[in-house]
Design a protein around this motif. Structure first.
Motif, PDB file in Angstrom:
ATOM      1  N   TRP A  35     -19.307  20.908 -79.693  1.00 26.75           N
ATOM      2  CA  TRP A  35     -19.471  20.271 -78.388  1.00 26.75           C
ATOM      3  C   TRP A  35     -19.727  21.310 -77.311  1.00 26.75           C
ATOM      4  N   TYR A  54     -27.007  15.605 -82.298  1.00 24.20           N
ATOM      5  CA  TYR A  54     -25.995  15.498 -81.245  1.00 24.20           C
ATOM      6  C   TYR A  54     -26.106  14.173 -80.499  1.00 24.20           C
ATOM      7  N   LEU A  55     -25.011  13.767 -79.900  1.00 23.68           N
ATOM      8  CA  LEU A  55     -24.974  12.658 -78.957  1.00 23.68           C
ATOM      9  C   LEU A  55     -24.745  13.256 -77.579  1.00 23.68           C
ATOM     10  N   ASP A  85     -24.619   7.212 -72.027  1.00 23.86           N
ATOM     11  CA  ASP A  85     -24.665   7.812 -73.354  1.00 23.86           C
ATOM     12  C   ASP A  85     -26.053   7.627 -73.949  1.00 23.86           C
ATOM     13  N   ASN A  87     -28.716   9.294 -77.482  1.00 22.70           N
ATOM     14  CA  ASN A  87     -28.857  10.124 -78.673  1.00 22.70           C
ATOM     15  C   ASN A  87     -29.645  11.385 -78.337  1.00 22.70           C
ATOM     16  N   TYR A 108     -22.301  16.539 -77.950  1.00 21.95           N
ATOM     17  CA  TYR A 108     -21.373  16.716 -79.064  1.00 21.95           C
ATOM     18  C   TYR A 108     -22.017  16.301 -80.384  1.00 21.95           C
ATOM     19  N   ARG A 109     -21.654  17.040 -81.443  1.00 24.48           N
ATOM     20  CA  ARG A 109     -22.204  16.799 -82.777  1.00 24.48           C
ATOM     21  C   ARG A 109     -21.627  15.484 -83.317  1.00 24.48           C
ATOM     22  N   ARG A 110     -22.493  14.554 -83.625  1.00 26.61           N
ATOM     23  CA  ARG A 110     -22.047  13.209 -84.034  1.00 26.61           C
ATOM     24  C   ARG A 110     -21.262  13.211 -85.334  1.00 26.61           C
ATOM     25  N   GLU A 111     -21.486  14.198 -86.215  1.00 26.85           N
ATOM     26  CA  GLU A 111     -20.799  14.239 -87.509  1.00 26.85           C
ATOM     27  C   GLU A 111     -19.371  14.764 -87.409  1.00 26.85           C
ATOM     28  N   GLN A 114     -15.920  13.146 -81.607  1.00 30.52           N
ATOM     29  CA  GLN A 114     -15.992  11.933 -80.785  1.00 30.52           C
ATOM     30  C   GLN A 114     -15.655  12.356 -79.359  1.00 30.52           C
ATOM     31  N   ARG A 184     -13.706  14.056 -85.880  1.00 30.31           N
ATOM     32  CA  ARG A 184     -13.889  12.836 -86.701  1.00 30.31           C
ATOM     33  C   ARG A 184     -13.289  13.059 -88.053  1.00 30.31           C
TER      34      ARG A 184
END
Length: 184
Positions: A35, A54-55, A85, A87, A108-111, A114, A184
């Protein structure tokens, strides 16, 4: 826990070379971060850099607002202190309203991560897990973490990594972002 003064935020060019960002904090500090939190000046209409995998969450700090067209879908006007928000893989075009603006970004990295971003005037809560960052958008922000009192100047931040009781004392100009980042 660390106080992050605005004067210490590293300045860097955007990935697409069309602007400048001041990085508040990132974790880990290498190029493949989970992040990153930053503020950026947007001087004119243009495309955003893509961040594959990332999101993103964005808010306007200064200025009249902006419209974002994300994958050919135009947003409603995004005024100050309203989050949006989207993508990081998306094609994003920004239309600036009324001149340059300053924005607040959480990527932040979606994988792995959060993230939530809330704009608040005051609050008291138990921070249990993950990382919390308080970003001061007002003149002064008085924060108590357990028994330690901190005063944040305009655009300073406080990074909290351990469980703690957090209280933000309301003032007439109190406004801050509370960013919570959990694995996550």
């Amino acid at each position: 826990m660390r106080r992050l003064p605005y004067s210490g935020y590293a300045e860097m060019r955007w990935k697409n070379g069309q602007g400048v960002t001041r990085e508040v904090c990132r974790f880990p500090t290498d190029e493949q971060y989970d992040w990153r939190i930053s503020i950026a000046t947007i001087r004119e209409d243009g495309a955003f850099s893509r961040f594959a995998g990332y999101l993103r969450n964005i808010s306007v700090l200064e200025g009249e607002g902006m419209f974002l067209t994300v994958d050919d879908q135009r947003s409603a006007l995004i005024p100050q202190f309203q989050t949006m928000d989207f993508n990081g893989d998306s094609a994003v075009f920004c239309e600036v309203v009324g001149g340059p603006l300053l924005d607040f970004n959480v990527i932040y990295r979606r994988e792995t991560t959060q993230a939530t971003v809330c704009w608040l005037h005051e609050g008291a809560w138990q921070h249990q897990q993950g990382t919390m960052l308080l970003f001061n958008a007002g003149d002064l922000l008085d924060v108590t973490v357990d028994d330690e009192r901190h005063t944040l100047q305009h655009y300073d931040s406080l990074l909290i990594d351990n469980p703690a009781t957090v209280t933000v004392h309301a003032g007439s100009d109190t406004l801050f972002a509370c960013v919570t980042l959990t694995s996550r």
